[in-house]
Design a protein around this motif. Sequence first.
Motif, PDB file in Angstrom:
ATOM      1  N   LEU A   1      44.407  91.852 -39.772  1.00 53.13           N
ATOM      2  CA  LEU A   1      45.378  91.394 -40.764  1.00 53.13           C
ATOM      3  C   LEU A   1      45.121  91.961 -42.153  1.00 53.13           C
ATOM      4  N   LEU A   2      43.892  92.397 -42.406  1.00 51.77           N
ATOM      5  CA  LEU A   2      43.515  92.864 -43.735  1.00 51.77           C
ATOM      6  C   LEU A   2      43.061  94.318 -43.693  1.00 51.77           C
ATOM      7  N   PRO A   3      43.303  95.062 -44.758  1.00 54.09           N
ATOM      8  CA  PRO A   3      42.721  96.411 -44.840  1.00 54.09           C
ATOM      9  C   PRO A   3      41.213  96.328 -45.055  1.00 54.09           C
ATOM     10  N   LEU A   4      40.536  97.436 -44.882  1.00 55.74           N
ATOM     11  CA  LEU A   4      39.075  97.474 -44.925  1.00 55.74           C
ATOM     12  C   LEU A   4      38.493  96.806 -46.163  1.00 55.74           C
ATOM     13  N   VAL A   5      38.955  97.205 -47.341  1.00 56.21           N
ATOM     14  CA  VAL A   5      38.347  96.702 -48.572  1.00 56.21           C
ATOM     15  C   VAL A   5      38.507  95.190 -48.676  1.00 56.21           C
ATOM     16  N   GLU A   6      39.685  94.672 -48.326  1.00 56.72           N
ATOM     17  CA  GLU A   6      39.903  93.229 -48.423  1.00 56.72           C
ATOM     18  C   GLU A   6      39.094  92.466 -47.382  1.00 56.72           C
ATOM     19  N   LEU A   7      38.841  93.068 -46.233  1.00 54.82           N
ATOM     20  CA  LEU A   7      37.993  92.422 -45.240  1.00 54.82           C
ATOM     21  C   LEU A   7      36.552  92.352 -45.745  1.00 54.82           C
ATOM     22  N   VAL A   8      36.093  93.377 -46.439  1.00 58.26           N
ATOM     23  CA  VAL A   8      34.765  93.330 -47.050  1.00 58.26           C
ATOM     24  C   VAL A   8      34.729  92.269 -48.143  1.00 58.26           C
ATOM     25  N   VAL A   9      35.809  92.133 -48.910  1.00 56.76           N
ATOM     26  CA  VAL A   9      35.905  91.053 -49.904  1.00 56.76           C
ATOM     27  C   VAL A   9      35.690  89.711 -49.218  1.00 56.76           C
ATOM     28  N   ALA A  10      36.390  89.503 -48.090  1.00 59.06           N
ATOM     29  CA  ALA A  10      36.254  88.245 -47.357  1.00 59.06           C
ATOM     30  C   ALA A  10      34.822  88.042 -46.887  1.00 59.06           C
ATOM     31  N   GLY A  11      34.195  89.097 -46.361  1.00 61.64           N
ATOM     32  CA  GLY A  11      32.822  88.978 -45.893  1.00 61.64           C
ATOM     33  C   GLY A  11      31.839  88.686 -47.012  1.00 61.64           C
ATOM     34  N   ASP A  12      31.950  89.405 -48.124  1.00 63.18           N
ATOM     35  CA  ASP A  12      31.072  89.151 -49.274  1.00 63.18           C
ATOM     36  C   ASP A  12      31.211  87.708 -49.755  1.00 63.18           C
ATOM     37  N   TRP A  13      32.458  87.220 -49.793  1.00 62.29           N
ATOM     38  CA  TRP A  13      32.713  85.844 -50.237  1.00 62.29           C
ATOM     39  C   TRP A  13      32.090  84.837 -49.272  1.00 62.29           C
ATOM     40  N   MET A  14      32.228  85.057 -47.981  1.00 62.83           N
ATOM     41  CA  MET A  14      31.639  84.146 -46.991  1.00 62.83           C
ATOM     42  C   MET A  14      30.129  84.055 -47.173  1.00 62.83           C
ATOM     43  N   VAL A  15      29.509  85.185 -47.434  1.00 68.06           N
ATOM     44  CA  VAL A  15      28.059  85.219 -47.590  1.00 68.06           C
ATOM     45  C   VAL A  15      27.641  84.553 -48.898  1.00 68.06           C
ATOM     46  N   ARG A  16      28.332  84.855 -49.988  1.00 68.36           N
ATOM     47  CA  ARG A  16      27.945  84.348 -51.307  1.00 68.36           C
ATOM     48  C   ARG A  16      28.316  82.883 -51.501  1.00 68.36           C
ATOM     49  N   ARG A  17      29.511  82.513 -51.073  1.00 65.82           N
ATOM     50  CA  ARG A  17      30.028  81.178 -51.410  1.00 65.82           C
ATOM     51  C   ARG A  17      29.894  80.158 -50.292  1.00 65.82           C
ATOM     52  N   LYS A  18      29.763  80.607 -49.051  1.00 62.79           N
ATOM     53  CA  LYS A  18      29.748  79.665 -47.931  1.00 62.79           C
ATOM     54  C   LYS A  18      28.469  79.703 -47.106  1.00 62.79           C
ATOM     55  N   GLY A  19      27.504  80.490 -47.522  1.00 61.08           N
ATOM     56  CA  GLY A  19      26.216  80.472 -46.863  1.00 61.08           C
ATOM     57  C   GLY A  19      26.149  81.175 -45.519  1.00 61.08           C
ATOM     58  N   VAL A  20      27.170  81.954 -45.190  1.00 64.35           N
ATOM     59  CA  VAL A  20      27.121  82.745 -43.955  1.00 64.35           C
ATOM     60  C   VAL A  20      26.131  83.895 -44.151  1.00 64.35           C
ATOM     61  N   ARG A  21      25.369  84.199 -43.128  1.00 64.59           N
ATOM     62  CA  ARG A  21      24.437  85.321 -43.214  1.00 64.59           C
ATOM     63  C   ARG A  21      25.135  86.613 -42.797  1.00 64.59           C
ATOM     64  N   VAL A  22      24.709  87.704 -43.391  1.00 69.22           N
ATOM     65  CA  VAL A  22      25.286  89.004 -43.042  1.00 69.22           C
ATOM     66  C   VAL A  22      25.105  89.283 -41.559  1.00 69.22           C
ATOM     67  N   ASP A  23      23.954  88.930 -41.015  1.00 69.14           N
ATOM     68  CA  ASP A  23      23.715  89.210 -39.599  1.00 69.14           C
ATOM     69  C   ASP A  23      24.650  88.398 -38.696  1.00 69.14           C
ATOM     70  N   GLN A  24      25.112  87.234 -39.163  1.00 67.28           N
ATOM     71  CA  GLN A  24      26.079  86.469 -38.380  1.00 67.28           C
ATOM     72  C   GLN A  24      27.412  87.203 -38.289  1.00 67.28           C
ATOM     73  N   LEU A  25      27.822  87.828 -39.378  1.00 66.01           N
ATOM     74  CA  LEU A  25      29.058  88.601 -39.352  1.00 66.01           C
ATOM     75  C   LEU A  25      28.902  89.835 -38.467  1.00 66.01           C
ATOM     76  N   ILE A  26      27.754  90.478 -38.573  1.00 69.34           N
ATOM     77  CA  ILE A  26      27.497  91.658 -37.737  1.00 69.34           C
ATOM     78  C   ILE A  26      27.487  91.265 -36.261  1.00 69.34           C
ATOM     79  N   GLN A  27      26.881  90.131 -35.953  1.00 68.71           N
ATOM     80  CA  GLN A  27      26.832  89.685 -34.562  1.00 68.71           C
ATOM     81  C   GLN A  27      28.224  89.342 -34.045  1.00 68.71           C
ATOM     82  N   ALA A  28      29.019  88.632 -34.849  1.00 70.00           N
ATOM     83  CA  ALA A  28      30.380  88.277 -34.429  1.00 70.00           C
ATOM     84  C   ALA A  28      31.214  89.533 -34.197  1.00 70.00           C
TER      85      ALA A  28
END
Length: 312
Positions: free
Chosen positions: A133-160
Amino acid sequence: MQIKGDFNTRRPFPRWRGIAAGLGRASLDGPGFRRILYGVLVAADVPDSPQLRAEAALLCFFDNAFASHATAARIWGVPVRLPPDEHVTVPEVGHRLRRAGVTCHVRSDADVSVVGGVRVSTLPDLFVELATLLPLVELVVAGDWMVRRKGVRVDQLIQAAGSAGGRAGDLARRAAAYVREKVDSPMETRLRMLLVLAGIPEPRVNLEIRTEDGEVLRRYDLSWPGVRVIVEYDGRHHVERVEQWEADLTRREAIDDSEWRIVVIVSSGIYKHPEHTVQRVHTLLRARGLAGLPARPREDWRPHFPGWADVA
């Protein structure tokens, strides 16, 4: 007209249930109610919200359905532009229904979170769902926000992303490789991605300069410590507090005194004039002798920054 039982018109309800509860058709079609989705109403004075629209979308599905994709992103508060349709995921093909304005997905092994009383995708799963649903840059925005604001780990995103198949998995894996910790804002993500896609070696994110006692003296948005270059995003359109502005000027003068060079970028440097931003940063880094810098910027950033409308 008397309403039967404890029927609550301040929560989304199917029109037929309103009629069964004693509300007349003329009343339901009148100014006292508004339509959220086709055949789903609520009292007209109830304010709209992502939760309300998600409840409306889930009304006709079994209780094991949950809000996903753009609907879940709105409920979580992911700071990106999203398509307007609602999305629901069900565990079995036989539970799939067609509803106007609702896209239905099937996934049997999904974990579910509850936000604001609504069943929604977990954040790692949502990262993958947003990949189509999102272009690359906006998907990275979403990922950075999840990690910074919601406590998701980068490795969790990589695993998913690594567990996902098809096009969504491919797109999510590419974006997950760019997600970083400690990114303070979506615009910092966009600025970093602009520079990295231009072939500029990736900067450090939120580098902290500390005193001998460990106190944080300065924090730099993006930096290349080896050549003492800083790039910062400034989202202010005007000086809201003179004292803060003066403090920032003093801080930047101190940076110059320490032989660091700082480049300040505003929103137009990302949305209206990305090429100028790339050239400014590349020229300074070349003058400072940054190792690994290409002789000229790559053009890979262009499809991702096509001169968007300027926003803060």
